[in-house]
Scaffold this motif. Structure first.
Motif, PDB file in Angstrom:
ATOM      1  N   HIS A   1     -19.625 -16.243  40.406  1.00 43.01           N
ATOM      2  CA  HIS A   1     -18.705 -16.395  39.273  1.00 43.01           C
ATOM      3  C   HIS A   1     -17.356 -16.961  39.749  1.00 43.01           C
ATOM      4  N   CYS A   2     -16.830 -16.409  40.827  1.00 40.59           N
ATOM      5  CA  CYS A   2     -15.530 -16.867  41.334  1.00 40.59           C
ATOM      6  C   CYS A   2     -15.589 -18.302  41.843  1.00 40.59           C
ATOM      7  N   TYR A   3     -16.672 -18.658  42.550  1.00 42.49           N
ATOM      8  CA  TYR A   3     -16.773 -20.058  43.003  1.00 42.49           C
ATOM      9  C   TYR A   3     -16.799 -20.992  41.800  1.00 42.49           C
ATOM     10  N   SER A   4     -17.480 -20.581  40.716  1.00 46.04           N
ATOM     11  CA  SER A   4     -17.592 -21.475  39.555  1.00 46.04           C
ATOM     12  C   SER A   4     -16.220 -21.676  38.905  1.00 46.04           C
ATOM     13  N   LEU A   5     -15.375 -20.652  38.928  1.00 46.82           N
ATOM     14  CA  LEU A   5     -14.023 -20.805  38.375  1.00 46.82           C
ATOM     15  C   LEU A   5     -13.200 -21.765  39.236  1.00 46.82           C
ATOM     16  N   VAL A   6     -13.356 -21.659  40.562  1.00 45.54           N
ATOM     17  CA  VAL A   6     -12.628 -22.564  41.464  1.00 45.54           C
ATOM     18  C   VAL A   6     -12.997 -24.023  41.155  1.00 45.54           C
ATOM     19  N   HIS A   7     -14.282 -24.285  41.018  1.00 44.12           N
ATOM     20  CA  HIS A   7     -14.716 -25.662  40.745  1.00 44.12           C
ATOM     21  C   HIS A   7     -14.370 -26.091  39.314  1.00 44.12           C
ATOM     22  N   ASP A   8     -14.506 -25.174  38.347  1.00 44.92           N
ATOM     23  CA  ASP A   8     -14.163 -25.531  36.955  1.00 44.92           C
ATOM     24  C   ASP A   8     -12.685 -25.893  36.804  1.00 44.92           C
ATOM     25  N   ASP A   9     -11.843 -25.277  37.621  1.00 43.68           N
ATOM     26  CA  ASP A   9     -10.397 -25.522  37.504  1.00 43.68           C
ATOM     27  C   ASP A   9      -9.968 -26.859  38.121  1.00 43.68           C
ATOM     28  N   LEU A  10     -10.830 -27.498  38.900  1.00 45.02           N
ATOM     29  CA  LEU A  10     -10.455 -28.719  39.620  1.00 45.02           C
ATOM     30  C   LEU A  10      -9.956 -29.813  38.663  1.00 45.02           C
ATOM     31  N   PRO A  11      -9.094 -30.684  39.150  1.00 46.08           N
ATOM     32  CA  PRO A  11      -8.560 -31.763  38.298  1.00 46.08           C
ATOM     33  C   PRO A  11      -9.644 -32.573  37.591  1.00 46.08           C
ATOM     34  N   ALA A  12     -10.770 -32.816  38.264  1.00 43.56           N
ATOM     35  CA  ALA A  12     -11.827 -33.622  37.640  1.00 43.56           C
ATOM     36  C   ALA A  12     -12.577 -32.840  36.561  1.00 43.56           C
ATOM     37  N   MET A  13     -12.403 -31.531  36.537  1.00 47.08           N
ATOM     38  CA  MET A  13     -13.094 -30.703  35.540  1.00 47.08           C
ATOM     39  C   MET A  13     -12.068 -30.286  34.468  1.00 47.08           C
ATOM     40  N   ASP A  14     -11.662 -29.012  34.450  1.00 45.36           N
ATOM     41  CA  ASP A  14     -10.737 -28.570  33.395  1.00 45.36           C
ATOM     42  C   ASP A  14      -9.265 -28.787  33.744  1.00 45.36           C
ATOM     43  N   ASP A  15      -8.985 -29.144  34.984  1.00 45.57           N
ATOM     44  CA  ASP A  15      -7.624 -29.408  35.439  1.00 45.57           C
ATOM     45  C   ASP A  15      -6.668 -28.266  35.088  1.00 45.57           C
ATOM     46  N   ALA A  16      -7.025 -27.063  35.518  1.00 45.04           N
ATOM     47  CA  ALA A  16      -6.211 -25.885  35.200  1.00 45.04           C
ATOM     48  C   ALA A  16      -5.253 -25.584  36.342  1.00 45.04           C
ATOM     49  N   GLU A  17      -3.989 -25.412  36.020  1.00 43.29           N
ATOM     50  CA  GLU A  17      -2.995 -25.110  37.050  1.00 43.29           C
ATOM     51  C   GLU A  17      -2.934 -23.632  37.363  1.00 43.29           C
ATOM     52  N   LEU A  18      -3.270 -22.826  36.364  1.00 45.79           N
ATOM     53  CA  LEU A  18      -3.184 -21.378  36.543  1.00 45.79           C
ATOM     54  C   LEU A  18      -4.542 -20.740  36.320  1.00 45.79           C
ATOM     55  N   ARG A  19      -4.761 -19.634  37.022  1.00 42.88           N
ATOM     56  CA  ARG A  19      -5.960 -18.821  36.823  1.00 42.88           C
ATOM     57  C   ARG A  19      -5.524 -17.380  37.002  1.00 42.88           C
ATOM     58  N   ARG A  20      -5.718 -16.569  35.987  1.00 42.36           N
ATOM     59  CA  ARG A  20      -5.287 -15.163  36.030  1.00 42.36           C
ATOM     60  C   ARG A  20      -3.826 -15.029  36.447  1.00 42.36           C
ATOM     61  N   GLY A  21      -3.017 -15.927  35.906  1.00 37.43           N
ATOM     62  CA  GLY A  21      -1.575 -15.848  36.147  1.00 37.43           C
ATOM     63  C   GLY A  21      -1.095 -16.356  37.491  1.00 37.43           C
ATOM     64  N   LYS A  22      -2.016 -16.760  38.366  1.00 39.96           N
ATOM     65  CA  LYS A  22      -1.638 -17.294  39.679  1.00 39.96           C
ATOM     66  C   LYS A  22      -2.009 -18.782  39.722  1.00 39.96           C
ATOM     67  N   PRO A  23      -1.390 -19.533  40.634  1.00 37.89           N
ATOM     68  CA  PRO A  23      -1.823 -20.928  40.785  1.00 37.89           C
ATOM     69  C   PRO A  23      -3.328 -20.974  41.095  1.00 37.89           C
ATOM     70  N   SER A  24      -4.028 -21.928  40.494  1.00 42.34           N
ATOM     71  CA  SER A  24      -5.458 -22.067  40.783  1.00 42.34           C
ATOM     72  C   SER A  24      -5.643 -22.426  42.259  1.00 42.34           C
ATOM     73  N   VAL A  25      -6.848 -22.281  42.770  1.00 45.17           N
ATOM     74  CA  VAL A  25      -7.077 -22.445  44.212  1.00 45.17           C
ATOM     75  C   VAL A  25      -6.665 -23.833  44.693  1.00 45.17           C
ATOM     76  N   HIS A  26      -6.969 -24.863  43.912  1.00 47.54           N
ATOM     77  CA  HIS A  26      -6.617 -26.218  44.389  1.00 47.54           C
ATOM     78  C   HIS A  26      -5.114 -26.467  44.336  1.00 47.54           C
TER      79      HIS A  26
END
Lengths: 287, 287
Positions: free
Chosen positions: B71-96
């Motif tokens: 589940h956690c790996y999928s969030l890391v990849h989903d947040d990537l710029p080429a995917m959902d391009d999310a800057e935050l995850r659970r209030g912290k900067p996303s992994v990338h």
């Protein structure tokens, strides 16, 4: 070798068959990444390890295909713009150039999951304990202490440029050596070899993996010399055995490694023609 | 639920311990992605499934941790710029954002491999055939016919915008439903439930997974209403159950789904307080 490659092609084609649930474009990207691709070097290593005993062809093919799924996914991810940013792979547009970056990431992830699933499944001859050992081994070889860890060191080295020869050996041991070593070991496990034999094979595989990488580095230079493609490693500021040692010393190292690998096999009485030819192939290959 | 979450935190911390071979920065990114993160909803489902029988705590924890790694790996990849391009995850900067894109891709890949390795390993109580079933099940739930396939459909829908309700149900069934369903099923397999019971649980899990997603869509809207964050789904042009049905009909659907799930459990005599509370938690949660 041609027979092994044909078996793998057929198995991958079957494992990547259309189903009702897999989105067609995702499957297309997965097939593009895996089919009609590469030398199938790792499956050939599985075959060479298995040839040390009596192993059914279906098992050799299944294990080779699972490893090839992992190898192909790693190339898809390595080629991404954030990694090596490669536009071409084996003369064709890389997966992200052909299908887009998001699809390339997902295709890689799905291939990674499929590799584990097809090893664990009961639809091939290996017994349950062996299938589990293979899942554990593939997970380790491909994970943070193997392939992914090596790629990480490689990325860090491109920016830092402070690699010693020892560090470079460690990098390559993880990046390409772990999966190469596991391929041979997996074949030997199918063949039921004992722990002492597996240890000797590990020494051989370690030498083979390093030789494979040094030959790759030499090829990058030689292809550059013939003008087909400028030395990509140097262009990326990447330290290789050739930039570190120079080409003559790197070629000498290939011969040393062959001797090291061969004496480990001799001591364990595992020196087969096939394993000898395999090393020759690795250090003489032109692509 | 707090005890399950604490067990998972400890297990993930242990599974992600430093070793000589894992590059420190890669491990740091993997730990950042997995530790002190999220509700541990999927491990709680494993626990709820296992509570239908008598299962040792170590097994519940190991399976929950393996699923959480995926589940956690999928969030890391989903947040990537080429995917959902999310800057935050659970209030912290996303992994990338925190570690760079290449490290985020590799950390996800390594977590994926680790999940399979720790399920297959012999260092927890489950017997070999069960460990194999779980590897196969996790591979399927996370692969092209599950989570990765659903994310692919989601990406296609963002650009095409032509999704019917039926297609949206299918998308969510793959994207989030497959792993949610597998979590409950894995717990029930640990408990040794028979095929009829597993089928009933699948109906319940299917309803639960859809309800989870509809509640997510409603939360996106409600959080938007309170002004904390503009409805991100609408901003991404993404079709959700709420944009498709409207909020009142989406809320009514939650109640229908709870009834469907509950009657499947009743028919199989599996209606436990825990499974009832779990559904209430899913449809009432505010984060």
């Amino acid at each position: 070798m041609a027979r092994v490659a044909a078996d793998i092609e057929r198995e991958l084609d079957r494992l990547l068959s259309p189903t009702d649930t897999v989105p067609p474009r995702l499957l297309e990207a997965m097939r593009y990444a895996c089919l009609e691709a590469g030398k199938r070097f790792r499956p050939i290593l599985v075959h060479a390890g298995a040839a040390l005993g009596h192993v059914d062809r279906a098992s050799i093919t299944r294990v080779g295909a699972a490893i090839e799924l992992v190898h192909c996914y790693s190339l898809v991810h390595d080629d991404l713009p954030a990694m090596d940013d490669a536009e071409l792979r084996r003369g064709k547009p890389s997966v992200h150039r052909q299908f887009g970056e998001a699809t390339a990431i997902l295709a890689g992830d799905a291939l990674n999951a499929l590799a584990m699933e097809v090893l664990a499944r009961a639809d091939w001859p290996a017994a349950a304990p062996l299938r589990l050992e293979l899942v554990v081994g593939l997970g380790r070889a491909a994970g943070a202490a193997g392939m992914c860890g090596g790629q990480m060191l490689d990325l860090e080295s491109s920016s830092e440029r402070l690699l010693s020869e020892e560090e470079l050996v460690q990098l390559q041991r993880l990046k390409t050596g772990a999966l190469i070593g596991f391929s041979l070991e997996a074949g030997a496990r199918l063949a039921g070899l004992d722990a002492a034999a597996l240890r000797a094979l590990t020494v051989y595989a370690d030498a083979l993996g390093l030789a494979f990488q040094i030959r790759d580095d030499l090829l990058d230079l030689e292809v550059g010399e013939t003008g087909k493609m400028a030395g990509r490693d140097a262009a990326l500021g990447r330290k290789t055995f050739v930039t570190l040692l120079g080409a003559p010393a790197a070629r000498a190292r290939l011969i040393e490694l062959r001797q090291q690998g061969w004496s480990a096999l001799s001591r364990a009485k595992l020196e087969t023609n096939l394993l000898g030819q395999l090393f020759d192939f690795v250090i003489d290959r032109s692509s």
